[in-house]
Motif scaffolding. Structure first.
Motif, mmCIF file in Angstrom:
data_model
loop_
_atom_site.group_PDB
_atom_site.id
_atom_site.type_symbol
_atom_site.label_atom_id
_atom_site.label_comp_id
_atom_site.label_asym_id
_atom_site.label_seq_id
_atom_site.Cartn_x
_atom_site.Cartn_y
_atom_site.Cartn_z
ATOM 1 N N UNK A 69 -5.219 -19.948 -30.640
ATOM 2 C CA UNK A 69 -3.946 -18.838 -31.354
ATOM 3 C C UNK A 69 -3.855 -18.033 -29.652
ATOM 4 N N UNK A 70 -4.592 -17.514 -28.876
ATOM 5 C CA UNK A 70 -4.870 -16.796 -27.937
ATOM 6 C C UNK A 70 -4.089 -17.529 -26.788
ATOM 7 N N UNK B 175 -9.091 -20.144 -32.343
ATOM 8 C CA UNK B 175 -9.001 -18.938 -31.570
ATOM 9 C C UNK B 175 -8.427 -18.851 -29.898
ATOM 10 N N UNK B 176 -9.191 -19.778 -30.005
ATOM 11 C CA UNK B 176 -8.452 -20.440 -28.223
ATOM 12 C C UNK B 176 -7.526 -20.141 -28.174
ATOM 13 N N UNK C 189 10.179 -11.058 -33.523
ATOM 14 C CA UNK C 189 10.372 -11.476 -32.112
ATOM 15 C C UNK C 189 12.251 -11.233 -31.653
ATOM 16 N N UNK D 134 3.589 -17.176 -25.463
ATOM 17 C CA UNK D 134 5.217 -16.127 -25.880
ATOM 18 C C UNK D 134 5.396 -15.058 -25.160
ATOM 19 N N UNK D 135 4.212 -13.927 -24.579
ATOM 20 C CA UNK D 135 4.272 -12.736 -23.291
ATOM 21 C C UNK D 135 5.211 -13.762 -22.086
ATOM 22 N N UNK D 136 4.516 -14.974 -21.655
ATOM 23 C CA UNK D 136 4.762 -16.253 -20.399
ATOM 24 C C UNK D 136 6.807 -15.537 -20.452
ATOM 25 N N UNK E 56 8.707 -13.672 -22.963
ATOM 26 C CA UNK E 56 8.930 -12.707 -22.852
ATOM 27 C C UNK E 56 9.144 -11.754 -21.785
ATOM 28 N N UNK E 57 8.735 -12.288 -20.710
ATOM 29 C CA UNK E 57 8.535 -11.023 -19.598
ATOM 30 C C UNK E 57 8.869 -12.098 -18.243
ATOM 31 N N UNK F 198 -0.453 -16.952 -27.797
ATOM 32 C CA UNK F 198 0.213 -15.416 -27.634
ATOM 33 C C UNK F 198 0.296 -15.203 -26.390
ATOM 34 N N UNK F 199 -0.128 -16.005 -25.596
ATOM 35 C CA UNK F 199 -0.016 -15.790 -23.915
ATOM 36 C C UNK F 199 2.038 -17.055 -23.543
ATOM 37 N N UNK G 254 -11.917 -14.507 -30.205
ATOM 38 C CA UNK G 254 -12.570 -15.716 -29.800
ATOM 39 C C UNK G 254 -14.028 -14.666 -29.016
ATOM 40 N N UNK H 229 -6.571 -12.207 -31.310
ATOM 41 C CA UNK H 229 -7.320 -13.191 -31.281
ATOM 42 C C UNK H 229 -7.919 -13.334 -30.113
ATOM 43 N N UNK I 97 -3.275 -13.821 -16.251
ATOM 44 C CA UNK I 97 -1.901 -13.437 -15.791
ATOM 45 C C UNK I 97 -1.109 -12.726 -15.927
ATOM 46 N N UNK J 39 5.584 -14.425 -37.400
ATOM 47 C CA UNK J 39 5.950 -13.101 -36.078
ATOM 48 C C UNK J 39 6.973 -13.770 -34.648
ATOM 49 N N UNK J 40 7.123 -14.839 -34.406
ATOM 50 C CA UNK J 40 8.495 -15.414 -33.406
ATOM 51 C C UNK J 40 9.904 -15.011 -34.703
ATOM 52 N N UNK K 4 9.459 -6.832 -28.720
ATOM 53 C CA UNK K 4 8.529 -7.909 -29.031
ATOM 54 C C UNK K 4 7.470 -8.046 -28.357
#
Lengths: 330, 330
Positions: B147-148, B144-145, B95, B154-156, B158-159, B151-152, A129, A125, A37, B91-92, A114
């Motif tokens: 959770x990862x 773990x997948x 943020x 959330x990042x989408x 945020x950015x 985070x992706x 993995x 994470x 990404x 964490x949310x 953030x």
């Protein structure tokens, strides 16, 4: 006879024999955080540019070679250890509102608070993995315990009510959790195939080395100029962080000096003069000497543990890493 | 014939047969975060008091029972899923600088922003330790997948550069990552012993259910009064979050309405009037109806997947969970 000279050791001296393996660690790191990404890629490439000196991976590789390695998968473990280290730095910088790290803007400064919270989660994470992909629970067992200990250490520091009540025992718990546990984990994951007593010895070696490392770090904050460390000196005192030199000094300073310490601890932004006054008091009663002697004792304990290992160049390099930690100036 | 009535389903209806197992989940949660250290205990007991309705653990237990369970260790897995959920909420909230969650002060409000960052890390690493203790890599692989992915997502969010450029495809990726992936993981870890196609069906079921869940959540923000949801309505628009009703409406509203949307998006603190104006425009062109119909279609897809399972009361409850998700008001 050590193959390491008598001049002050630098980390590259320890890494000389490991160059090709450290290159693999760097490649693994880049692979692990290669993002699908684009915006994550942007944050990641920032992180890769601020990559450190790979001290923790170096310890993992040396532990591996001192216990019968090189084992190829240890490079991946070493990369994961560094990744966990970077994840905690990202969150620490966010918690501390730091703006610079290794001379580069921190994630919170370059992007936002953030992004740094979520990025730390992303990195951690990804590390899990990667460990799952190794199809072995042992490194996960070691590194999840370490990561949890690190959070407990941070929490201890955050929730300490009165920093001046902080005891040497509290300090030891803190530095074990925040620094030594990950170095201990780095050494242990390098020695997972070894006999239990050897694995345990390397775990303890890393713990002692890590405690010494943090004590020296805290000491350098008292003694070194910004030009050498790249960090403003006295910054712990400026942030009201009480470390070993001051803990030792507190019951030994006089009433005047105690008053100065209390004024500094209450000042929202302590002045350079206030900091210099406290540094002088701590120095006068031997706080710096005491901290150095504790680091040296921990280093000696670490070296003793190495006697359980067969004599190899890697064992020598581990022993030299103790000198590096004790002698470093930045 | 369903044993669930025709009145609007509530979560407790689905949980009726699971009471003793959900009690075990609660005990496991309390055990997992029972801290050795007093101040963490204080934060933890705050977290336990704000414990939610255990929707995700409920889905894990139902998936387990629908695939040959009850399997005792699934209660622990269900507790870990809830723990991961709580870690991400912590964490949310940090943020988003949220101050209330489930009617209680958030960790960042009750303690500090710093504590909430580290506490989230603490909870997540505790979750990993717990999974390692189960001596099985499969749940770790799934969670773990997940959770990862979260985070992706959330990042989408945020950015994202310009929220008004956000497409329905972006939205789908976002709600998959931020909500559906963990529900999918909850259903999958309940079905780890099942044949691969059954395990896959439950994973997909959770994904569809979770997407429907988030669409309804976003819809309720447009339609429901604060008195019902406990959350101020229009709060997504207030925070400039673009969700499905608006995405659908944007190319269909007139120039006047578009101008209102743009004013709102530029307002640091949109007024109630500005929000009401945008809600009216979105409603006029069918944004709310469209969002509801997409949620219903996802729910129908989810129900279809259940046909792969043998008919059991647990399968019926999974099917009823689709109705619960589609009909909920808060």
């Amino acid at each position: 006879m050590s193959s390491f000279g008598t001049t002050r050791l630098k980390l590259p001296d320890l890494q000389e024999q490991l160059q090709s393996r450290l290159d693999v660690v760097r490649e693994e790191l880049a692979r692990i955080i290669a993002a699908e990404f684009p915006v994550i890629a942007e944050v990641n490439s920032h992180l890769l540019r601020m990559q450190g000196k790979l001290f923790r991976p170096t310890m993992a590789l040396l532990a591996d070679e001192a216990t019968g390695g090189p084992t190829p998968r240890v490079e991946r473990l070493a990369a994961v250890v560094e990744l966990i280290h970077v994840a905690t730095l990202v969150h620490d910088d966010s918690v501390d509102h730091s703006v610079l790290r290794r001379g580069m803007p921190t994630i919170n400064a370059a992007f936002s608070h953030q992004v740094s919270v979520i990025m730390g989660d992303y990195l951690y994470s990804r590390a899990v993995i990667e460990l799952v992909g190794l199809e072995d629970l042992e490194p996960l067992r070691v590194l999840s315990r370490v990561t949890n200990e690190m959070t407990i250490g941070e929490m201890r520091q955050l929730l300490a009510y009165d920093p001046l009540e902080f005891t040497e025992e509290d300090y030891d718990l803190l530095i074990r959790a925040k620094t030594a546990s990950l170095l201990s984990g780095a050494c242990e994951v390098g020695a997972l195939r070894a006999a239990p007593e050897i694995r345990g010895a390397l775990r303890d070696f890393g713990m002692h080395l890590g405690m010494a490392f943090q004590i020296i770090d805290d000491l350098l904050d008292y003694t070194e100029e910004e030009a050498v460390t790249g960090k403003r000196s006295g910054s712990d005192l400026r942030e009201h962080k009480v470390t070993l030199p001051l803990i030792y000094a507190l019951p030994r300073i006089n009433a005047d000096e105690r008053a100065r310490v209390e004024v500094l601890m209450k000042a929202a932004e302590p002045t350079d003069g206030q900091i210099a006054g406290v540094v002088a008091a701590v120095t006068r009663v031997g706080g710096l000497d005491y901290a150095r002697s504790r680091a040296q004792a921990l280093g000696a304990d670490a070296e003793l543990l190495l006697e359980l290992l067969p004599p190899t160049p890697a064992r020598e390099a581990l022993s030299a890493s103790v000198s590096y930690v004790l002698e470093r100036r930045s």
